[in-house]
Structures are given as C-alpha cells and as structure tokens.
Scaffold this motif. Structure first.
Motif, PDB file in Angstrom:
ATOM      1  N   PHE A   1      83.732  24.414  83.422  1.00  0.00           N
ATOM      2  CA  PHE A   1      83.404  25.824  83.219  1.00  0.00           C
ATOM      3  C   PHE A   1      81.889  26.050  83.189  1.00  0.00           C
ATOM      4  O   PHE A   1      81.416  27.132  83.542  1.00  0.00           O
ATOM      5  N   ALA A   2      81.140  25.025  82.782  1.00  0.00           N
ATOM      6  CA  ALA A   2      79.694  25.181  82.663  1.00  0.00           C
ATOM      7  C   ALA A   2      78.984  25.087  84.004  1.00  0.00           C
ATOM      8  O   ALA A   2      77.941  25.724  84.193  1.00  0.00           O
ATOM      9  N   VAL A   3      79.512  24.311  84.938  1.00  0.00           N
ATOM     10  CA  VAL A   3      78.752  24.023  86.158  1.00  0.00           C
ATOM     11  C   VAL A   3      79.302  24.675  87.423  1.00  0.00           C
ATOM     12  O   VAL A   3      78.578  24.795  88.418  1.00  0.00           O
TER      13      VAL A   3
ATOM     14  N   MET B   1      66.917  33.238  80.444  1.00  0.00           N
ATOM     15  CA  MET B   1      66.549  32.269  79.413  1.00  0.00           C
ATOM     16  C   MET B   1      67.010  32.740  78.031  1.00  0.00           C
ATOM     17  O   MET B   1      67.436  31.926  77.197  1.00  0.00           O
ATOM     18  N   ALA B   2      66.923  34.039  77.783  1.00  0.00           N
ATOM     19  CA  ALA B   2      67.430  34.581  76.516  1.00  0.00           C
ATOM     20  C   ALA B   2      68.948  34.386  76.412  1.00  0.00           C
ATOM     21  O   ALA B   2      69.471  34.000  75.353  1.00  0.00           O
ATOM     22  N   VAL B   3      69.655  34.609  77.530  1.00  0.00           N
ATOM     23  CA  VAL B   3      71.109  34.418  77.538  1.00  0.00           C
ATOM     24  C   VAL B   3      71.461  32.940  77.356  1.00  0.00           C
ATOM     25  O   VAL B   3      72.430  32.593  76.653  1.00  0.00           O
ATOM     26  N   LEU B   4      70.679  32.061  77.978  1.00  0.00           N
ATOM     27  CA  LEU B   4      70.903  30.621  77.805  1.00  0.00           C
ATOM     28  C   LEU B   4      70.756  30.223  76.335  1.00  0.00           C
ATOM     29  O   LEU B   4      71.526  29.388  75.833  1.00  0.00           O
ATOM     30  N   ALA B   5      69.774  30.800  75.656  1.00  0.00           N
ATOM     31  CA  ALA B   5      69.588  30.504  74.237  1.00  0.00           C
ATOM     32  C   ALA B   5      70.803  30.940  73.432  1.00  0.00           C
ATOM     33  O   ALA B   5      71.303  30.195  72.572  1.00  0.00           O
ATOM     34  N   ILE B   6      71.298  32.139  73.734  1.00  0.00           N
ATOM     35  CA  ILE B   6      72.485  32.644  73.034  1.00  0.00           C
ATOM     36  C   ILE B   6      73.697  31.755  73.329  1.00  0.00           C
ATOM     37  O   ILE B   6      74.488  31.427  72.430  1.00  0.00           O
ATOM     38  N   ALA B   7      73.856  31.358  74.590  1.00  0.00           N
ATOM     39  CA  ALA B   7      74.988  30.513  74.973  1.00  0.00           C
ATOM     40  C   ALA B   7      74.931  29.162  74.275  1.00  0.00           C
ATOM     41  O   ALA B   7      75.962  28.638  73.829  1.00  0.00           O
TER      42      ALA B   7
ATOM     43  N   PHE C   1      77.408  27.696  89.445  1.00  0.00           N
ATOM     44  CA  PHE C   1      76.122  27.487  90.109  1.00  0.00           C
ATOM     45  C   PHE C   1      76.190  27.636  91.624  1.00  0.00           C
ATOM     46  O   PHE C   1      75.362  28.350  92.220  1.00  0.00           O
ATOM     47  N   PRO C   2      77.161  27.000  92.336  1.00  0.00           N
ATOM     48  CA  PRO C   2      77.189  27.149  93.799  1.00  0.00           C
ATOM     49  C   PRO C   2      77.398  28.582  94.268  1.00  0.00           C
ATOM     50  O   PRO C   2      76.925  28.965  95.340  1.00  0.00           O
ATOM     51  N   PHE C   3      78.088  29.377  93.469  1.00  0.00           N
ATOM     52  CA  PHE C   3      78.405  30.746  93.874  1.00  0.00           C
ATOM     53  C   PHE C   3      77.278  31.731  93.564  1.00  0.00           C
ATOM     54  O   PHE C   3      77.171  32.781  94.204  1.00  0.00           O
ATOM     55  N   LEU C   4      76.438  31.406  92.599  1.00  0.00           N
ATOM     56  CA  LEU C   4      75.428  32.359  92.134  1.00  0.00           C
ATOM     57  C   LEU C   4      74.005  32.006  92.529  1.00  0.00           C
ATOM     58  O   LEU C   4      73.110  32.844  92.396  1.00  0.00           O
ATOM     59  N   SER C   5      73.766  30.770  93.018  1.00  0.00           N
ATOM     60  CA  SER C   5      72.390  30.355  93.298  1.00  0.00           C
ATOM     61  C   SER C   5      71.746  31.216  94.387  1.00  0.00           C
ATOM     62  O   SER C   5      70.578  31.622  94.263  1.00  0.00           O
TER      63      SER C   5
ATOM     64  N   ILE D   1      76.692  30.887  84.037  1.00  0.00           N
ATOM     65  CA  ILE D   1      76.282  32.070  84.796  1.00  0.00           C
ATOM     66  C   ILE D   1      74.775  32.289  84.673  1.00  0.00           C
ATOM     67  O   ILE D   1      74.098  32.665  85.636  1.00  0.00           O
ATOM     68  N   ALA D   2      74.225  32.037  83.489  1.00  0.00           N
ATOM     69  CA  ALA D   2      72.791  32.282  83.261  1.00  0.00           C
ATOM     70  C   ALA D   2      71.917  31.226  83.923  1.00  0.00           C
ATOM     71  O   ALA D   2      70.796  31.531  84.348  1.00  0.00           O
TER      72      ALA D   2
END
Length: 452
Positions: free
Chosen positions: A309-311, A338-344, A314-318, A369-370
């Motif tokens: 679920f984490a990876v 980066m703010a969303v990554l911190a929250i995640a 990436f191929p679809f959103l890059s 996603i972030a």
C-alpha cells in the motif's frame, strides 16, 4: 547481425536498461519482508541484520559518484560483461550463504555493481535516443524502475513464504544476465568524442573511510557501548575523514563531489528533500514488514501485501507529480507533500502504538500518495538551480543524496530500536525532520515557477 529495425533496437535497449535500474530499486524494497526470516534462520543479532542492508547501501553510496563514469572509462560492453557477471555470481553466493560474513560480503559486492549499473542505465538511454525521443525514453525508464520498486514487497513476501528467503537474491540472476545479454547485442557506440574522465581517488578514499567509519560507530554503539574505544575511535575517524573530504573537494579542480553547489539554497534544499524522503522510504519498507511480522504475527506474504500500500502509488503518480511541478513550480508540491508525509509518518507511529492494521493501511496509502509529489519536484529543484554544464554532475549528486538518505535512515532507525525507543520512534523522528524540511522549503523556494 539481427534483422531489427532501429525502432525495435531502441525499444529492446530501453527494456534492458529499465531492468538494470529496476533491479537496483527492487533490492531496496524486496529485502525488507525477508529480513525477519533471514535473522531467524541464520541466528543473527538485530545489529548484524542491519548490516545486510547497510553494506549494500554504503558501497552504493560511496561509489555512485564514479560509477557513472564507467561507460566513458571502459566502454559499455566491457563494463556490462564484468558488472553483470560479478553481480550475478554475488547473488548466487548470497543465496547460499549460511553465515553473516558471507552474506554481508556479497551484499557489499552487489552495492559496488549497482553503483555502475544504475547510472549506466540513464547514460546509455541518453546516448541512444535523440533529443526529440529522449524525454519519452527517460519517462519509460523511470516507469519501469518504479514498477520494480512497487512490486518489491509483494515479490519478497511471495518468495519468502512459498520458496525461501534465498530466492530474494537468486531472482536477480536471470534478470541481470538476460538484460545484460540484450544490452550487449543491441548497443551501438554513439558517434561522439569521449574525454577520458579523471577519477578523484583521494576524494574517494576520504569519502569511503569517513562515511564507513562514522556509520560503523553509530551502528555498533548500542552493542559495544558508547564509551568503547572502538566506537569512539571509529566515529572520530569518520568525522575527521568527512571533514577532510569536504576541505579537499573545495580545493580540487575536478572534485568527486562539487560541495560548492550546496551553497545554493535551492540546490541544497532539493538534496535535503531527497535525503529525507529516501530516509522515510527505507524506514517504511524495512520496519513496516517487521512490525507486521513481529507484533501482529503476519506471514511474510501478508506483510509484503500490507507494505505494498505504501509503494504502489508511485508508478501511477510520478508523471503527474512532474507535470504539476512543471506547471506550478516545485514550491507548492514540495511544501504540501512534505507536510503530508510528516502527518502520515505520525499516523503510522500511531498505528504501531495501537497495533491497528485499520489505521496502518490508510496511513501507508497517504504516505505513498505524498511521496512522489515530494521526490519528483525535488529533482526539478536540483537541476534547475545550477548551470547547464553542471547537469551531469547534479545527476550523480542526486543519486548520492538518495543513497545517503537510505543509509542514514537505516542507521538512525536501528539506533532508535537498539536503545529501546520502540518501533513507533522510527516513524516519529522522520516525521519531525520532514516537517522542519517542509517549513524550510517555504523559505528556500520562494519563486512560484521553476527556478531559473
């Protein structure tokens, strides 16, 4: 030799190069699911288990700066024959290893080979396609690489669950040999004037000694004791070596790494983003499977599927992340993502504390996603902030920054677990660092459009 059209030849070559880049990224994500089983089967300590990953990353990090010069030094075909053969042999031996010394040694050799294969894939693609085709070719290459990256946890889980953890290494053999053969047959030396590159051997030695000593001291500190002469001496040696490296590179006319570029605020911001996002990625792909297996008693297969679920976003959103940054500039996607990554990361830590898969899965999905909206614009920040004649050097620096982030992520997380801070701490600390980077990005990336 072959009745292939030029179009078919180029397609075959980009397929081979995509597999090379993909293998390097696969090794980042496929091993995390298997480490728990490897540790149990070989009776390894937690610190020794970390060296299975760290040895690969250290070798890759230290030699990536010169790996891209292998094509100009030796030519693609000789470099391919040697590198693919050595990589395949090391994977076979790693799969048969019954002790830590052999496995870590083979992983070090794989890291050295990866330092040649990964930049070679991009260089060969650039030289094969003309300017009108190059953007699409590189996009295809990146797409293949990210697919390998995304499939890593699932592949690792399937192989470990139904065959053996040894197949995590053996699966590389047919891929690297087949790709090497295809590239060898389809490669055509471009008509260009090759300037023999100079290798900064002194800088390389200082970097290897400094970084390896520093990392060794930090990794072994919890086991040997921070007051141990070995730990204190290696950390001190590492600090002195890295300081000497920086001073030497500043004075060298053709440095291994042009540290002067880091004086540019946009450039060092982009590098910092790469370091922190790669740090977070390595922690997720290593520690989420470990949490699922050790704390929730999931099998290797289900741990791999959970980490997927984490990876997989990436191929679809890059590509979309790149287009968004092209249109709106890198500042918005970098700061927000980066703010969303911190929250995640904080949400993942919460899931670990509560031992809840229902919190973990959406947190991993949000993280996945972030991630591309942080990493892809970071490349734009780095490349757009330096003169055109420095672009080749920037590519090497970006690779080095990513690898350094992976290495530091493993060291930091291993250190936190070793001192008893708990699984949740390995996600909380990156969350804090990423949040600070998001705030710094608001200041450092003031322009709304791409940097001139």
């Amino acid at each position: 030799m072959f009745a292939l059209s030029e179009r078919a030849r180029k397609r075959g070559l980009i397929l081979a190069m995509g597999c090379f880049g993909g293998l390097v990224n696969l090794d980042e994500t496929v091993l995390g699911v298997s480490l728990f089983t490897i540790r149990h089967d070989l009776g390894l300590s937690l610190t020794t288990t970390h060296w299975i990953v760290n040895s690969y990353l250290l070798a890759f990090t230290c030699f990536a700066a010169i790996g891209g010069k292998a094509l100009d030094l030796f030519g693609l075909r000789p470099a391919l024959v040697v590198t693919c053969s050595v990589f395949a042999i090391s994977c076979v031996v790693a799969g048969f290893s019954n002790d830590a010394a052999m496995l870590i040694s083979m992983r070090t050799i794989q890291g050295l080979c990866a330092a040649i294969l990964f930049p070679m894939a991009l260089t060969a693609t650039t030289l094969t396609f003309n300017e009108e085709e190059r953007g699409r070719a590189i996009g295809t290459l990146v797409g293949m690489v990210t697919v390998f990256l995304a499939l890593g946890p699932l592949v690792g889980g399937v192989l470990t669950q139904f065959l053996s953890w040894r197949w995590v290494f053996w699966i590389n053999v047919p891929i690297v040999l087949a790709s090497g053969l295809i590239a060898f047959l389809l490669w055509r030396e471009p008509d260009r004037e090759v300037k023999q590159p100079k290798i900064d051997l002194i800088g390389l030695v200082l970097l290897v000694v400094g970084l390896t000593s520093f990392i060794f001291g930090l990794v072994e500190g919890p086991d040997l004791g921070w007051s141990s002469p070995t730990v204190f001496g290696t950390i001190l040696c590492g600090v002195i070596g890295l300081a000497a490296f920086a001073v030497f590179e500043l004075r060298h006319r053709e440095p291994l790494i042009d540290v002067r570029l880091f004086r540019l605020m946009p450039f060092h911001t982009g590098a910092l983003i790469y370091i922190l996002t790669q740090m977070s990625k390595m922690i997720v792909v290593i520690y989420v499977p470990r949490f699922l297996q050790m704390e929730l008693s999931y099998s290797a297969l289900w741990a791999g599927m959970g980490t997927l679920f984490a990876v997989f976003p990436f191929p679809f959103l890059s590509a979309r992340a790149g287009s968004f940054a092209d249109k709106h500039g890198p500042r918005i996607p970098v700061v927000v993502s980066m703010a969303v990554l911190a929250i995640a990361n904080l949400a993942i830590a919460g899931a670990v504390i509560l031992k809840s898969i229902w919190i973990l899965v959406p947190a991993l999905l949000l993280w996945g996603i972030a991630l591309p909206y942080a990493m892809v614009p970071a490349g734009l920040v780095s490349t757009s902030s330096v003169p055109s004649q420095k672009q080749g050097e920037v590519s090497g620096l970006v690779i080095t920054a990513r690898l350094l982030g992976s290495t530091l992520g493993m060291v930091m997380s291993g250190l936190l677990v070793a001192i008893g801070a708990g699984f949740e701490s390995v996600f909380v600390v990156p969350a804090i660092l990423v949040a600070f980077c998001s705030a710094y990005g608001m200041v450092a990336l003031k322009k709304k459009g791409p940097i001139d």
